[in-house]
Design a protein around this motif. Structure first.
Motif, PDB file in Angstrom:
ATOM      1  N   VAL A  38       0.841  -1.191   0.000  1.00 31.11           N
ATOM      2  CA  VAL A  38       0.000   0.000   0.000  1.00 31.11           C
ATOM      3  C   VAL A  38       0.882   1.249   0.000  1.00 31.11           C
ATOM      4  O   VAL A  38       1.934   1.283   0.643  1.00 31.11           O
ATOM      5  N   VAL A  39       0.434   2.252  -0.741  1.00 29.55           N
ATOM      6  CA  VAL A  39       1.111   3.540  -0.789  1.00 29.55           C
ATOM      7  C   VAL A  39       0.777   4.272   0.511  1.00 29.55           C
ATOM      8  O   VAL A  39      -0.398   4.473   0.833  1.00 29.55           O
ATOM      9  N   LEU A  40       1.812   4.658   1.245  1.00 29.95           N
ATOM     10  CA  LEU A  40       1.613   5.264   2.563  1.00 29.95           C
ATOM     11  C   LEU A  40       1.448   6.780   2.554  1.00 29.95           C
ATOM     12  O   LEU A  40       1.051   7.353   3.568  1.00 29.95           O
ATOM     13  N   ASN A  41       1.749   7.423   1.444  1.00 26.23           N
ATOM     14  CA  ASN A  41       1.805   8.886   1.472  1.00 26.23           C
ATOM     15  C   ASN A  41       0.871   9.592   0.481  1.00 26.23           C
ATOM     16  O   ASN A  41       1.191  10.648  -0.034  1.00 26.23           O
ATOM     17  N   ARG A  42      -0.299   9.020   0.259  1.00 21.93           N
ATOM     18  CA  ARG A  42      -1.258   9.667  -0.635  1.00 21.93           C
ATOM     19  C   ARG A  42      -2.631   9.796   0.040  1.00 21.93           C
ATOM     20  O   ARG A  42      -3.584   9.080  -0.285  1.00 21.93           O
ATOM     21  N   PRO A  43      -2.762  10.748   0.994  1.00 18.80           N
ATOM     22  CA  PRO A  43      -4.078  10.942   1.606  1.00 18.80           C
ATOM     23  C   PRO A  43      -5.053  11.524   0.590  1.00 18.80           C
ATOM     24  O   PRO A  43      -4.681  12.324  -0.264  1.00 18.80           O
ATOM     25  N   MET A  44      -6.282  11.106   0.711  1.00 14.97           N
ATOM     26  CA  MET A  44      -7.339  11.618  -0.155  1.00 14.97           C
ATOM     27  C   MET A  44      -8.133  12.684   0.612  1.00 14.97           C
ATOM     28  O   MET A  44      -7.978  12.829   1.821  1.00 14.97           O
ATOM     29  N   GLU A  45      -8.975  13.403  -0.069  1.00 14.16           N
ATOM     30  CA  GLU A  45      -9.827  14.396   0.592  1.00 14.16           C
ATOM     31  C   GLU A  45     -10.909  13.719   1.438  1.00 14.16           C
ATOM     32  O   GLU A  45     -11.403  14.293   2.392  1.00 14.16           O
ATOM     33  N   LEU A  46     -11.259  12.505   1.082  1.00 15.26           N
ATOM     34  CA  LEU A  46     -12.344  11.769   1.722  1.00 15.26           C
ATOM     35  C   LEU A  46     -11.964  11.330   3.136  1.00 15.26           C
ATOM     36  O   LEU A  46     -10.920  10.713   3.341  1.00 15.26           O
ATOM     37  N   GLU A  47     -12.803  11.645   4.106  1.00 15.10           N
ATOM     38  CA  GLU A  47     -12.570  11.212   5.476  1.00 15.10           C
ATOM     39  C   GLU A  47     -13.172   9.832   5.691  1.00 15.10           C
ATOM     40  O   GLU A  47     -14.178   9.471   5.072  1.00 15.10           O
ATOM     41  N   VAL A  48     -12.552   9.056   6.584  1.00 12.78           N
ATOM     42  CA  VAL A  48     -13.006   7.695   6.868  1.00 12.78           C
ATOM     43  C   VAL A  48     -14.465   7.699   7.318  1.00 12.78           C
ATOM     44  O   VAL A  48     -15.259   6.870   6.869  1.00 12.78           O
ATOM     45  N   ALA A  49     -14.840   8.629   8.180  1.00 13.89           N
ATOM     46  CA  ALA A  49     -16.215   8.684   8.689  1.00 13.89           C
ATOM     47  C   ALA A  49     -17.231   8.874   7.563  1.00 13.89           C
ATOM     48  O   ALA A  49     -18.342   8.357   7.647  1.00 13.89           O
ATOM     49  N   GLU A  50     -16.843   9.600   6.509  1.00 17.77           N
ATOM     50  CA  GLU A  50     -17.732   9.787   5.361  1.00 17.77           C
ATOM     51  C   GLU A  50     -17.801   8.526   4.514  1.00 17.77           C
ATOM     52  O   GLU A  50     -18.863   8.131   4.054  1.00 17.77           O
ATOM     53  N   ALA A  51     -16.648   7.930   4.284  1.00 14.80           N
ATOM     54  CA  ALA A  51     -16.565   6.769   3.396  1.00 14.80           C
ATOM     55  C   ALA A  51     -17.183   5.529   4.022  1.00 14.80           C
ATOM     56  O   ALA A  51     -17.875   4.774   3.347  1.00 14.80           O
ATOM     57  N   SER A  52     -16.922   5.326   5.296  1.00 20.23           N
ATOM     58  CA  SER A  52     -17.419   4.130   5.973  1.00 20.23           C
ATOM     59  C   SER A  52     -17.530   4.392   7.464  1.00 20.23           C
ATOM     60  O   SER A  52     -16.564   4.201   8.207  1.00 20.23           O
ATOM     61  N   PRO A  53     -18.692   4.816   7.918  1.00 23.97           N
ATOM     62  CA  PRO A  53     -18.859   5.079   9.346  1.00 23.97           C
ATOM     63  C   PRO A  53     -18.467   3.884  10.224  1.00 23.97           C
ATOM     64  O   PRO A  53     -17.967   4.067  11.324  1.00 23.97           O
ATOM     65  N   VAL A  54     -18.646   2.683   9.721  1.00 17.46           N
ATOM     66  CA  VAL A  54     -18.288   1.485  10.482  1.00 17.46           C
ATOM     67  C   VAL A  54     -16.786   1.447  10.759  1.00 17.46           C
ATOM     68  O   VAL A  54     -16.353   1.107  11.863  1.00 17.46           O
ATOM     69  N   LEU A  55     -15.980   1.821   9.766  1.00 17.75           N
ATOM     70  CA  LEU A  55     -14.526   1.789   9.934  1.00 17.75           C
ATOM     71  C   LEU A  55     -13.995   2.949  10.769  1.00 17.75           C
ATOM     72  O   LEU A  55     -12.859   2.892  11.246  1.00 17.75           O
ATOM     73  N   SER A  56     -14.795   3.982  10.966  1.00 21.98           N
ATOM     74  CA  SER A  56     -14.314   5.121  11.737  1.00 21.98           C
ATOM     75  C   SER A  56     -14.024   4.741  13.185  1.00 21.98           C
ATOM     76  O   SER A  56     -13.267   5.438  13.868  1.00 21.98           O
ATOM     77  N   ALA A  57     -14.566   3.631  13.653  1.00 23.75           N
ATOM     78  CA  ALA A  57     -14.266   3.156  15.010  1.00 23.75           C
ATOM     79  C   ALA A  57     -12.792   2.769  15.149  1.00 23.75           C
ATOM     80  O   ALA A  57     -12.257   2.765  16.256  1.00 23.75           O
ATOM     81  N   LEU A  58     -12.136   2.456  14.029  1.00 24.60           N
ATOM     82  CA  LEU A  58     -10.734   2.045  14.068  1.00 24.60           C
ATOM     83  C   LEU A  58      -9.765   3.201  13.839  1.00 24.60           C
ATOM     84  O   LEU A  58      -8.574   3.067  14.078  1.00 24.60           O
ATOM     85  N   SER A  59     -10.258   4.325  13.347  1.00 26.50           N
ATOM     86  CA  SER A  59      -9.353   5.419  13.006  1.00 26.50           C
ATOM     87  C   SER A  59      -9.601   6.612  13.924  1.00 26.50           C
ATOM     88  O   SER A  59     -10.614   6.699  14.600  1.00 26.50           O
ATOM     89  N   THR A  60      -8.663   7.537  13.886  1.00 24.62           N
ATOM     90  CA  THR A  60      -8.805   8.734  14.701  1.00 24.62           C
ATOM     91  C   THR A  60      -9.758   9.706  14.023  1.00 24.62           C
ATOM     92  O   THR A  60     -10.029   9.615  12.828  1.00 24.62           O
ATOM     93  N   GLU A  61     -10.240  10.650  14.794  1.00 22.60           N
ATOM     94  CA  GLU A  61     -11.166  11.649  14.268  1.00 22.60           C
ATOM     95  C   GLU A  61     -10.517  12.416  13.125  1.00 22.60           C
ATOM     96  O   GLU A  61      -9.333  12.737  13.170  1.00 22.60           O
ATOM     97  N   ASP A  62     -11.274  12.693  12.101  1.00 21.42           N
ATOM     98  CA  ASP A  62     -10.824  13.436  10.922  1.00 21.42           C
ATOM     99  C   ASP A  62      -9.759  12.704  10.116  1.00 21.42           C
ATOM    100  O   ASP A  62      -9.088  13.300   9.287  1.00 21.42           O
ATOM    101  N   GLU A  63      -9.571  11.425  10.343  1.00 21.26           N
ATOM    102  CA  GLU A  63      -8.599  10.636   9.581  1.00 21.26           C
ATOM    103  C   GLU A  63      -9.101  10.509   8.144  1.00 21.26           C
ATOM    104  O   GLU A  63     -10.276  10.257   7.895  1.00 21.26           O
TER     105      GLU A  63
END
Length: 181
Positions: A38-63
């Motif tokens: 996986v490419v480690l240095n290409r953040p997208m504009e899309l936040e995890v909470a928007e893309a998949s609220p279920v996965l937001s439990a694993l990531s930090t806020e605004d990730e």
């Protein structure tokens, strides 16, 4: 063939593939059948909470979701650092790997120290990565524990090259377009 699992691939300036310009790839698997990471240095504009609220439990806020590579860009992978004795479903190192598709996220969340969500991944067919290495398209570097979860992903390429020292440190400071140097 020596496996590069758990190592970093840093795109060299000679790599012509626009998908990988100035990228840092964490190699998750490398065998005679091919490689993936996986490419480690290409953040997208899309936040995890928007893309998949279920996965937001694993990531930090605004990730943000990261573009993991050009292969299966609609597929989702979660890279996580696990607290022992928990172990990843697909291990890269004993404490680092991917959350399994069948894993109960509520249970996993208690064992995850840090996580990052990736859309897509990088992949190479049999012998393809080895050929790119021979052509000096990639620079191999050791993985540091904070690399996959850096808070400054845009500078990871330069950071890893500078860490290697010597002529790599010079490359790390090279502008995107050397003609403006």
């Amino acid at each position: 063939m020596q496996s590069l699992r758990g190592r970093l691939l840093v795109a060299s300036p000679v790599l012509q593939d626009p998908n990988f310009t100035r990228t840092v790839v964490l190699v998750a698997e490398h065998t005679e059948e091919g490689a993936m990471g996986v490419v480690l240095n290409r953040p997208m504009e899309l936040e995890v909470a928007e893309a998949s609220p279920v996965l937001s439990a694993l990531s930090t806020e605004d990730e943000h979701v990261f573009a993991g590579g050009p292969v299966q860009p609609n597929g989702v992978m979660v890279l996580a650092e696990f607290t022992p004795p928990a172990a990843p479903a697909v291990a890269i190192t004993p404490a680092l790997g991917f959350v399994g598709a069948e894993d109960d996220l509520d249970t996993i969340a208690t064992a995850v120290e840090r996580a990052r969500v990736f859309a897509g991944h990088a992949g190479w067919g049999p012998g393809q990565l080895d050929a790119e290495l021979e052509d000096e398209g990639w620079i191999v570097a050791d993985l540091e524990p904070d690399d996959p979860f850096t808070e400054d992903p845009e500078s990871l390429w330069s950071t890893v090259l500078a860490r290697l020292g010597g002529s790599f440190a010079l490359v790390a400071r090279m502008p995107d377009d050397p003609s403006v140097n």
